[in-house]
Motif scaffolding. Structure first.
Motif, mmCIF file in Angstrom:
data_model
loop_
_atom_site.group_PDB
_atom_site.id
_atom_site.type_symbol
_atom_site.label_atom_id
_atom_site.label_comp_id
_atom_site.label_asym_id
_atom_site.label_seq_id
_atom_site.Cartn_x
_atom_site.Cartn_y
_atom_site.Cartn_z
ATOM 1 N N GLN A 213 21.332 22.645 -17.104
ATOM 2 C CA GLN A 213 21.588 21.282 -16.649
ATOM 3 C C GLN A 213 21.516 20.250 -17.773
ATOM 4 O O GLN A 213 21.632 19.051 -17.530
ATOM 5 C CB GLN A 213 20.604 20.902 -15.536
ATOM 6 C CG GLN A 213 20.755 21.747 -14.294
ATOM 7 C CD GLN A 213 22.129 21.593 -13.667
ATOM 8 O OE1 GLN A 213 22.643 20.501 -13.499
ATOM 9 N NE2 GLN A 213 22.739 22.718 -13.325
ATOM 10 N N GLY A 214 21.307 20.722 -19.001
ATOM 11 C CA GLY A 214 21.284 19.818 -20.148
ATOM 12 C C GLY A 214 20.040 18.962 -20.223
ATOM 13 O O GLY A 214 20.056 17.878 -20.808
ATOM 14 N N LYS B 100 15.639 13.516 -15.262
ATOM 15 C CA LYS B 100 15.392 12.576 -14.160
ATOM 16 C C LYS B 100 16.319 12.854 -12.987
ATOM 17 O O LYS B 100 15.922 12.732 -11.835
ATOM 18 C CB LYS B 100 15.566 11.133 -14.640
ATOM 19 C CG LYS B 100 14.380 10.614 -15.425
ATOM 20 C CD LYS B 100 14.588 9.182 -15.866
ATOM 21 C CE LYS B 100 14.581 8.260 -14.684
ATOM 22 N NZ LYS B 100 14.632 6.835 -15.047
ATOM 23 N N SER B 101 17.534 13.249 -13.271
ATOM 24 C CA SER B 101 18.478 13.510 -12.183
ATOM 25 C C SER B 101 18.115 14.785 -11.419
ATOM 26 O O SER B 101 18.542 14.958 -10.285
ATOM 27 C CB SER B 101 19.905 13.619 -12.729
ATOM 28 O OG SER B 101 20.098 14.833 -13.422
ATOM 29 N N LEU B 102 17.333 15.677 -12.034
ATOM 30 C CA LEU B 102 16.916 16.911 -11.377
ATOM 31 C C LEU B 102 15.640 16.737 -10.554
ATOM 32 O O LEU B 102 15.328 17.572 -9.716
ATOM 33 C CB LEU B 102 16.667 18.014 -12.417
ATOM 34 C CG LEU B 102 17.868 18.482 -13.213
ATOM 35 C CD1 LEU B 102 17.423 19.452 -14.303
ATOM 36 C CD2 LEU B 102 18.875 19.138 -12.298
ATOM 37 N N GLY B 103 14.919 15.674 -10.808
ATOM 38 C CA GLY B 103 13.615 15.488 -10.186
ATOM 39 C C GLY B 103 13.678 15.088 -8.726
ATOM 40 O O GLY B 103 14.635 14.462 -8.267
ATOM 41 N N HIS B 104 12.661 15.479 -8.015
ATOM 42 C CA HIS B 104 12.483 15.102 -6.616
ATOM 43 C C HIS B 104 11.023 14.667 -6.455
ATOM 44 O O HIS B 104 10.179 15.456 -6.015
ATOM 45 C CB HIS B 104 12.804 16.278 -5.687
ATOM 46 C CG HIS B 104 14.200 16.781 -5.824
ATOM 47 N ND1 HIS B 104 15.281 16.098 -5.307
ATOM 48 C CD2 HIS B 104 14.712 17.865 -6.433
ATOM 49 C CE1 HIS B 104 16.383 16.753 -5.594
ATOM 50 N NE2 HIS B 104 16.057 17.835 -6.280
ATOM 51 N N PRO B 105 10.723 13.410 -6.811
ATOM 52 C CA PRO B 105 9.332 12.951 -6.835
ATOM 53 C C PRO B 105 8.590 13.094 -5.507
ATOM 54 O O PRO B 105 7.383 13.298 -5.494
ATOM 55 C CB PRO B 105 9.440 11.483 -7.233
ATOM 56 C CG PRO B 105 10.760 11.349 -7.886
ATOM 57 C CD PRO B 105 11.645 12.391 -7.255
#
Length: 67
Positions: free
Chosen positions: A15-16, A50-55
């Protein structure tokens, strides 16, 4: 990263959002690349991560379990 985290490391790379260093030299090279050019690579990794995160993921899971 052997074991259960192997998939996470692969996802991060695909995912870079980071790099995988299999040796101390690889890690050093990745850090060097990340901070080169005013941290351009680091900033790109950060944005991708950040785009992969699910806080709120753990809270959502807890709600599902309680239901």
């Amino acid at each position: 990263v052997p074991g259960q985290e192997e998939g996470n490391a692969q996802l991060i790379v695909e995912q870079g959002a980071g790099a995988l260093g299999l040796s101390p030299n690889d890690v050093g090279d990745a850090v060097d690349a990340a901070i080169r050019d005013d941290g351009t690579q680091w900033k790109a990794w950060h944005a991708a991560a950040k785009s992969l995160g699910h806080p709120a993921a753990s809270l959502e899971i807890a709600h599902l379990v309680l239901e």
